[in-house]
Design an enzyme around this catalytic site. Structure first.
Site, mmCIF file in Angstrom:
data_model
loop_
_atom_site.group_PDB
_atom_site.id
_atom_site.type_symbol
_atom_site.label_atom_id
_atom_site.label_comp_id
_atom_site.label_asym_id
_atom_site.label_seq_id
_atom_site.Cartn_x
_atom_site.Cartn_y
_atom_site.Cartn_z
ATOM 1 C CE LYS A 99 -0.607 -1.103 -4.919
ATOM 2 N NZ LYS A 99 -1.811 -0.235 -4.945
ATOM 3 C CG ASN B 72 3.820 -0.290 -7.588
ATOM 4 O OD1 ASN B 72 4.158 0.040 -8.713
ATOM 5 N ND2 ASN B 72 2.735 0.202 -6.999
ATOM 6 C CG HIS C 14 -5.496 1.192 -11.964
ATOM 7 N ND1 HIS C 14 -4.682 2.277 -12.223
ATOM 8 C CD2 HIS C 14 -5.081 0.670 -10.781
ATOM 9 C CE1 HIS C 14 -3.794 2.388 -11.241
ATOM 10 N NE2 HIS C 14 -4.026 1.444 -10.359
#
Length: 440
Positions: free
Chosen positions: A121, A144, A189
């Site tokens: 990303k 981000n 995660h």
């Protein structure tokens, strides 16, 4: 959007300082009707506290539930899980909990391109921004990556390009991108989510109000459940944005038309061919004339800390892929490699509950020396017969420097987060680069 979202909100508590928290405080302080702003950070010495305006009260080192429950709005840092007991109490009390990207969505009045996915990303975000600029637009790139979303509102822009993590998307419900993409899904995660479906659902929030949903036809997990406008990209199928033979070589195709040969791209690896297709799709769906930015598409060199050759000396390449903080990232880096000699692969750090066994079959095909370090370095030791355990990166580089010969490659692609020994993956990559330069 108008500021009427702020009606009835007088007391705001910002949870978590740092770059993002400061951007939130600055943004709220700049609104026409003044608010009472308080900041909570459970770290004893929160980064950025010295930059807080004098009138903003800070509580550090623990929680302040009385502040939270007296608030009209809580703005939480993406690093803090919504499952945190204190945040759960706020939600139970009916007080809205949002993130900085939601505040950005309340205020933004220009088109937004939004990008999420387990891997790639940052590259796609940066690349999209570069090509849009080359096509003649004023572009704000962040989220981000780099600049916090709210700080982008201070720039005059025709278009915003945002990288959004699953953590950011959890607290975002109003963002309406002109084009959004979910690049791919792989395990990451797992220390924060209940499982893969929980993680996937957080990512899928990017499509809630998107005009065009750019999905990966090679990874059906990226598809939204709704009947929204889906635009597909693929390396393996004929879709709106795909690769196909044209005049004897493989080309990138846009809506059935060849744009340029894949070999004209400066970035190496199949994953970057897919990334190029996404850049083309996002900008085309946002109404940007991609043809004007083709030179920039082809010449784009990639991000620092992402498969970046930092030293190439005496036929030995030293490659910094510190941004590979999960297994899929490391697999992508290994898929694009061509090495004449031996690969010295540095892995380890904070494993985030991941299963590293997926690496084993790929490592078995390589002429490899596996160098394991950091908190979860032991978890890699059984993956290859060559595995050797080290405490620090410095130890590895010292040893590797005495072993390497022409044709070899030293690759930092850790498959782990960096927080055991470094502030972030950038600091880890910077040290690798520094050591590579010293020892090469």
């Amino acid at each position: 959007m108008t500021t009427d979202r702020w009606q009835g909100i007088e007391k705001v508590v910002v949870v978590g300082l740092g770059i993002t928290g400061l951007s939130v405080v600055k943004h709220i302080a700049s609104l026409p009707n003044s608010k009472q702003i308080k900041v909570i950070d459970t770290r004893p010495k929160p980064p950025g506290s010295e930059a807080l305006p004098a009138e903003v009260e800070l509580h550090s080192g623990s929680w302040r539930l009385d502040w939270l429950l007296a608030a009209d709005l809580v703005v939480s840092n993406p690093g803090i899980a919504l499952a945190t007991p204190e945040i759960q109490q706020v939600i139970a009390a009916g007080i809205p909990v949002v993130g900085d990207v939601e505040l950005f969505a309340w205020q933004v009045d220009k088109p937004v391109i939004a990008i999420t996915g387990s891997n790639g990303k940052s590259t796609v975000t940066d690349w999209t921004g570069q090509v849009a600029k080359a096509a003649g637009l004023k572009v704000g790139v962040g989220g981000n990556i780099g600049v916090p979303a709210l700080d982008l509102l201070n720039q005059s822009a025709d278009l915003y390009v945002l990288e959004l993590s699953s953590f950011q998307l959890e607290t975002t419900s109003s963002l309406a991108p002109i084009a959004a993409t979910f690049l791919n899904l792989s395990e990451d995660h797992m220390d924060r989510y209940e499982g893969m479906e929980d993680y996937r659902q957080a990512k899928l929030r990017i499509f809630d109000h998107a005009q065009a949903c750019i999905v990966n036809a090679d990874d059906k997990q990226t598809y939204p459940q709704s009947d929204k406008k889906r635009v597909e990209f693929s390396l393996n199928h004929r879709t709106q944005y795909c690769v196909a033979e044209h005049q004897g070589c493989e080309h990138l195709f846009k809506q059935g038309q060849p744009l340029c040969p894949t070999q004209a791209l400066s970035l190496v690896g199949r994953h970057n061919v897919a990334n190029a297709l996404v850049v083309i799709a996002l900008l085309s769906e946002a109404g940007v004339a991609i043809e004007k930015g083709l030179t920039a598409l082809k010449s784009y060199q990639g991000l620092t800390h992402r498969c970046q050759v930092v030293v190439d000396n005496q036929g030995i390449k030293w490659v910094n892929d510190s941004k590979a903080t999960n297994v899929a990232s490391t697999l992508a880096a290994l898929a694009g490699l061509h090495i004449a000699g031996k690969l010295y692969l540095l892995v380890g750090g904070v494993g985030k509950g991941a299963d590293f066994s997926e690496l084993e079959p790929v490592l078995a095909t390589l002429n490899l020396q596996l160098c394991c370090f950091g908190q979860d370095g032991d978890q890699f030791m059984s993956l290859h017969a060559s595995a050797k355990r080290f405490t620090t990166m410095e130890e590895i580089i010292q040893w590797v420097a005495s072993q390497v010969t022409s044709g070899d490659m030293v690759l930092l692609s850790p498959a782990c987060a960096s927080f055991d020994q470094f502030d972030n993956f950038m600091a880890r990559g910077d040290l690798f680069t520094q050591l590579a330069n010293a020892y090469a």
